[in-house]
Design an enzyme around this catalytic site. Structure first.
Site, short mmCIF file in Angstrom:
data_model
loop_
_atom_site.label_atom_id
_atom_site.label_comp_id
_atom_site.label_asym_id
_atom_site.label_seq_id
_atom_site.Cartn_x
_atom_site.Cartn_y
_atom_site.Cartn_z
CG PHE A 135 -0.77 0.39 -12.78
CD1 PHE A 135 -0.42 1.64 -12.29
CD2 PHE A 135 0.19 -0.36 -13.44
CE1 PHE A 135 0.87 2.12 -12.46
CE2 PHE A 135 1.48 0.13 -13.60
CZ PHE A 135 1.82 1.37 -13.11
CB THR A 136 -0.23 2.38 -17.16
OG1 THR A 136 0.84 1.99 -16.29
CG2 THR A 136 -0.64 3.81 -16.83
NE ARG A 164 1.32 7.51 -14.00
CZ ARG A 164 1.89 6.39 -14.44
NH1 ARG A 164 2.29 5.46 -13.61
NH2 ARG A 164 2.04 6.17 -15.72
CG PHE A 181 2.63 6.85 -19.57
CD1 PHE A 181 1.62 5.96 -19.86
CD2 PHE A 181 3.67 6.44 -18.75
CE1 PHE A 181 1.64 4.67 -19.33
CE2 PHE A 181 3.70 5.16 -18.21
CZ PHE A 181 2.68 4.28 -18.51
N1 F0G Z 1 1.26 -2.79 -10.69
C1 F0G Z 1 1.47 -1.60 -10.12
C2 F0G Z 1 0.52 -1.10 -9.08
C3 F0G Z 1 2.58 -0.84 -10.50
O1 F0G Z 1 2.78 0.34 -9.92
C4 F0G Z 1 3.46 -1.34 -11.50
C5 F0G Z 1 4.60 -0.55 -11.94
C6 F0G Z 1 3.19 -2.58 -12.07
C7 F0G Z 1 2.07 -3.28 -11.63
C8 F0G Z 1 4.05 -3.16 -13.15
O2 F0G Z 1 5.24 -3.61 -12.63
O3 F0G Z 1 6.99 -2.09 -13.61
O4 F0G Z 1 7.58 -4.27 -12.52
O5 F0G Z 1 6.46 -4.23 -14.72
N2 F0G Z 1 4.71 0.67 -11.66
C9 F0G Z 1 5.84 1.53 -11.97
C10 F0G Z 1 5.53 2.91 -11.46
C11 F0G Z 1 6.30 1.48 -13.37
O6 F0G Z 1 6.36 3.79 -11.70
O7 F0G Z 1 4.50 3.12 -10.83
P1 F0G Z 1 6.64 -3.54 -13.42
#
Ligand code: F0G
Length: 470
Positions: free
Chosen positions: A137-138, A395, A462
């Protein structure tokens, strides 16, 4: 696996139709900007949906993060905020809710998920170590790399194929993982970075059998497992629906059982936990906990608030209880499935099975004439906005970024545009509009051309990159 198995909502719910287990008490007006206004807004945003103003957006499917509607109980909870610097009553409520439903011993609150990722990465990764995980994950990988770790993808092969109907595409490939452990040496593995569901694979779940086997494997080598629990309630729903033996288990019971096979978790409470801001870290090891709560005071705030107001912690505590209710999670995932089914019925290429939090359009099959270096998923996100004022997110190659060693663009197998559904926010009618918008973009696909990047930020490009038509 039979595709139809995931397609009829009536079958899943054992009745003709289904409805949300809530009614609406307050509304926020939204407006569809004119075609000319949308064209200007997209030009000003350089074809990056993150750079649009929200007031120019009609239906906002950018993310399910922090965009949830809180319940009346959560709003009432805000009034119970105990804004003490230390030892807030709301911290103890949050700690108890986490212990009850996720089952870990110690809690460290953080301002959101990446705050927790930062602290865990700093505490648990030594420079030069490897961090295997079920797809990157990013923000997670960024923090792992900044702590000196190298992420290694050990998800099953099926996850990289948008059309494969494996019911648990989030599973870890245990052979791949064991080979890595033997190859690098167990002492050089920081931990296994396990996510349920897997966001970048299309919101795909991990099975209970897989996490149990993963625990056994890791125990043999003395390797720890930390869970990205951000969308674990949704993962629990898929286990209940698809894995033999769990149909009679409640979501709460499945969630706790799953977490019991891991050593700790980090959480973006902005997703499953139904709030607009917040996160947390939880572990079972007392020594690691001391390190984490020492680090949190440097980066986030004292260990009983971690960058959150007391009222925010109260809303999360109540959100934890609400997010494990079976009727809630069934309608939440059911709404995503509803949108997915509309698109499947029109033969529009999406990731299947439909995931827990979003419908992912398969941009490679949507725009077969646009090469990946001309950013098909980014292009599709821009087109959807231009057509209908709907905001989605890339994505694919833009999100994947560059390899830190070679500096080359990574070319992920999955090139996706995500239609992410906020929890308890939009109705079935909104989903119909969205499906029609995707259909319009699909009908116009042959006339659509790709994009090139004209500005590239160093980290997580992104979010802020700018593009222009090729
Ligand atoms: N892990 C996952 C699987 C996530 O999808 C995200 C955030 C994070 C960690 C980080 O958490 O944003 O509270 O700092 N995902 C958002 C998305 C940004 O749009 O999928 P965060």
């Amino acid at each position: 696996m039979d595709a139809k198995k995931y397609q009829t909502i009536g079958q899943q719910f054992g009745r003709r139709s289904w409805a949300e287990p809530w009614k609406i008490k307050m509304v926020e007006p939204i407006r569809l900007a004119s075609a000319e206004e949308r064209r200007q807004a997209m030009e000003g945003a350089f074809s990056n949906t993150f750079l649009l103003r929200s007031e120019d957006v009609y239906i906002d499917l950018l993310t399910d993060s922090g965009t949830n509607a809180m319940s009346d109980r959560q709003w009432a909870g805000l009034m119970l905020g105990d804004e003490a610097y230390a030892g807030s009553r709301n911290f103890y409520h949050l700690e108890a809710a986490m212990q009850t439903y996720y089952g870990y011993k110690y809690l460290v609150p953080t301002h959101q998920g990446r705050g927790a990722e930062h602290i865990l990465s700093q505490a648990a990764i030594k420079p030069g170590q490897w961090v295997p995980g079920n797809m990157y994950f990013t923000t997670t990988r960024q923090h792992q790399e900044m702590a000196g770790g190298t992420f290694v993808d050990v998800i099953i092969r099926e996850a990289h194929d948008a059309a494969d109907l494996h019911p648990f595409k989030g599973n870890v490939d245990l052979d791949k993982l064991e080979t890595l452990i033997k190859d690098k040496g167990a002492q050089n593995i920081a931990y296994v970075s396990l996510a349920g569901t897997v966001n970048m694979a299309g919101g795909q779940p991990v099975s209970m059998a897989n996490v149990r086997a993963l625990r056994e494997l890791c125990d043999r080598y003395g390797v720890r497992i930390y869970l990205d629990a951000t969308r674990m309630a949704e993962n629990a729903y898929f286990i209940q629906q698809r894995e033999p033996g769990y149909a009679d288990w409640t979501i709460a019971r499945i969630l706790k059982e799953f977490c019991s096979y891991t050593d700790g978790a980090w959480m973006s409470a902005k997703k499953d936990n139904l709030v607009n801001i917040g996160g947390w870290l939880a572990v079972n090891d007392a020594e690691l906990f001391e390190t984490l709560r020492n680090l949190v005071v440097i980066y986030e705030g004292l260990h009983t608030y971690g960058g959150l107001a007391g009222r925010d912690m109260e809303a999360i505590a109540i959100g934890i209880e609400e997010c494990v209710q079976d009727d809630h999670i069934r309608s939440r995932v059911g709404q995503v499935l509803y949108l997915g089914e509309l698109l499947i019925n029109w033969d529009i290429p999406i990731v299947q099975p439909v995931g827990g939090h979003a419908v992912f359009l398969d941009a490679k099959r949507f725009y077969p004439h646009i090469p990946q270096d001309e950013l098909p998923a980014q292009t599709l996100a821009a087109q959807l906005y231009l057509d209908s004022g709907i905001r989605s997110m890339e994505r694919g190659i833009v999100s994947a970024g560059r390899d830190p060693v070679t500096g080359e663009n990574r070319h992920p197998a999955l090139e996706l545009t995500r239609l992410t559904i906020p929890r308890r926010v939009y109705t079935q009618a909104h989903m119909d509009i969205v499906a029609e918008a995707v259909k319009a973009a699909y009908d116009n696909r042959e006339r659509t051309r790709g994009l090139r990047m004209i500005f590239e930020p160093k980290y997580l490009r992104f979010f802020q990159a700018r593009f222009e038509p090729v």
